[in-house]
Design a protein around this motif. Structure first.
Motif, PDB file in Angstrom:
ATOM      1  N   GLY A  27       0.547  -1.491   0.302  1.00 21.97           N
ATOM      2  CA  GLY A  27      -0.061  -0.088  -0.012  1.00 21.97           C
ATOM      3  C   GLY A  27       0.781   1.258   0.067  1.00 21.97           C
ATOM      4  O   GLY A  27       0.232   2.406   0.104  1.00 21.97           O
ATOM      5  N   LEU A  28       2.054   1.183  -0.344  1.00 17.76           N
ATOM      6  CA  LEU A  28       2.918   2.448  -0.028  1.00 17.76           C
ATOM      7  C   LEU A  28       3.763   2.461  -1.565  1.00 17.76           C
ATOM      8  O   LEU A  28       4.950   2.360  -1.696  1.00 17.76           O
ATOM      9  CB  LEU A  28       3.775   2.211   0.930  1.00 17.76           C
ATOM     10  N   PRO A  29       2.836   2.763  -2.622  1.00 18.38           N
ATOM     11  CA  PRO A  29       3.545   2.805  -3.961  1.00 18.38           C
ATOM     12  C   PRO A  29       4.678   4.097  -3.882  1.00 18.38           C
ATOM     13  O   PRO A  29       5.363   4.212  -4.820  1.00 18.38           O
ATOM     14  CB  PRO A  29       2.531   3.086  -4.932  1.00 18.38           C
ATOM     15  N   GLU A  30       4.557   5.075  -3.192  1.00 18.72           N
ATOM     16  CA  GLU A  30       5.531   5.967  -2.795  1.00 18.72           C
ATOM     17  C   GLU A  30       6.911   5.566  -2.581  1.00 18.72           C
ATOM     18  O   GLU A  30       7.787   6.288  -3.124  1.00 18.72           O
ATOM     19  CB  GLU A  30       5.009   7.105  -1.836  1.00 18.72           C
ATOM     20  N   PHE A  31       7.399   4.521  -2.345  1.00 21.87           N
ATOM     21  CA  PHE A  31       8.414   3.821  -1.989  1.00 21.87           C
ATOM     22  C   PHE A  31       8.991   2.877  -3.083  1.00 21.87           C
ATOM     23  O   PHE A  31      10.175   2.373  -2.753  1.00 21.87           O
ATOM     24  CB  PHE A  31       8.585   3.267  -0.483  1.00 21.87           C
ATOM     25  N   ALA A  32       8.014   2.650  -4.173  1.00 18.43           N
ATOM     26  CA  ALA A  32       8.695   1.937  -5.042  1.00 18.43           C
ATOM     27  C   ALA A  32      10.030   2.187  -5.530  1.00 18.43           C
ATOM     28  O   ALA A  32      10.881   1.074  -5.875  1.00 18.43           O
ATOM     29  CB  ALA A  32       7.509   2.043  -6.372  1.00 18.43           C
ATOM     30  N   GLN A  33      10.357   3.388  -5.696  1.00 19.33           N
ATOM     31  CA  GLN A  33      11.948   3.577  -6.177  1.00 19.33           C
ATOM     32  C   GLN A  33      13.123   2.949  -5.212  1.00 19.33           C
ATOM     33  O   GLN A  33      13.972   2.754  -5.736  1.00 19.33           O
ATOM     34  CB  GLN A  33      12.055   5.263  -5.970  1.00 19.33           C
ATOM     35  N   MET A  34      12.665   3.089  -4.030  1.00 22.39           N
ATOM     36  CA  MET A  34      13.684   2.467  -3.249  1.00 22.39           C
ATOM     37  C   MET A  34      13.649   0.908  -3.237  1.00 22.39           C
ATOM     38  O   MET A  34      14.635   0.326  -3.046  1.00 22.39           O
ATOM     39  CB  MET A  34      13.059   2.439  -1.634  1.00 22.39           C
ATOM     40  N   GLU A  35      12.458   0.164  -3.697  1.00 26.87           N
ATOM     41  CA  GLU A  35      12.722  -1.115  -3.912  1.00 26.87           C
ATOM     42  C   GLU A  35      13.675  -1.570  -5.007  1.00 26.87           C
ATOM     43  O   GLU A  35      14.167  -2.710  -4.925  1.00 26.87           O
ATOM     44  CB  GLU A  35      11.190  -1.717  -4.140  1.00 26.87           C
ATOM     45  N   THR A  36      13.641  -0.614  -6.180  1.00 25.62           N
ATOM     46  CA  THR A  36      14.611  -0.989  -7.051  1.00 25.62           C
ATOM     47  C   THR A  36      16.217  -0.595  -7.237  1.00 25.62           C
ATOM     48  O   THR A  36      16.876  -0.760  -7.756  1.00 25.62           O
ATOM     49  CB  THR A  36      14.108  -0.526  -8.538  1.00 25.62           C
TER      50      THR A  36
END
Ligand SMILES: [Zn+2]
Length: 184
Positions: A73-82
């Motif tokens: 539920g936190l797409p705002e952090f998607a960049q951190m995941e990659t």
């Protein structure tokens, strides 16, 4: 979305993040090596034997594990995941890429171990998350502390009593985060 809404969402996702962390640590228990057993003599001058005995390192050959926040539920952090990270700490255990097994990186992650211990799981995640939202990864306060002390470690220019200093600075970061959380 304003930052208070984002903090609210982040808080709602925390129980899921905690389950993810506990599962990860359980799955990697056998590979986790107490940091005191690693041949890093300078760490032993900075951190107590107790701290180095409790802290554990796991070497990974692929990407260091990061919670799937966009699925939580936190797409705002998607960049951190990659993001490709050299290391990451969860509670008393850190994961380092086999390409980056330096004493300096282990020092950096040990700073996070002390921060986690100081704040506890909930407050660490809140302080880290709020810092990320406000300043981005590199300049978030808990990272900024780890990077600047790491620089001191590399230059052999650390202030005395580093562990106490980390605890004091961590308390100060929490003191600046806590009022923001009250408004949520
Ligand atoms: Zn870090």
């Amino acid at each position: 979305m304003n930052s208070l809404d984002l903090i609210r969402k982040f808080r709602a996702a925390l129980p899921g993040v905690q389950v993810w962390i506990d599962t990860l640590l359980e799955e990697n228990k056998k590979q986790a090596v107490p940091v005191i057993n690693l041949a890093f003599s300078r760490l032993q001058k900075v951190f107590s034997a107790d701290l180095l005995n409790n802290a554990k390192a796991v070497v990974v050959t692929g990407k260091v594990p990061f919670p799937p926040l966009s699925r939580m539920g936190l797409p705002e952090f998607a960049q951190m995941e990659t993001m490709s990270m050299a290391g990451i700490t969860y509670k008393d255990t850190f994961f380092v890429s086999y390409l980056h097994q330096t004493e300096s990186l282990h020092f950096h992650e040990m700073v996070h171990v002390v921060q986690w211990e100081r704040l506890g799981v909930d407050d660490f995640l809140l302080a880290y998350g709020v810092g990320l939202m406000q300043f981005g990864y590199r300049d978030s306060p808990l990272e900024q502390m780890a990077y600047s002390l790491q620089e001191g470690f590399e230059r052999r220019n650390l202030p005395p009593g580093v562990v106490d200093l980390i605890r004091q600075k961590t308390d100060a970061i929490w003191a600046s985060v806590a009022p923001r959380l009250l408004k949520v």
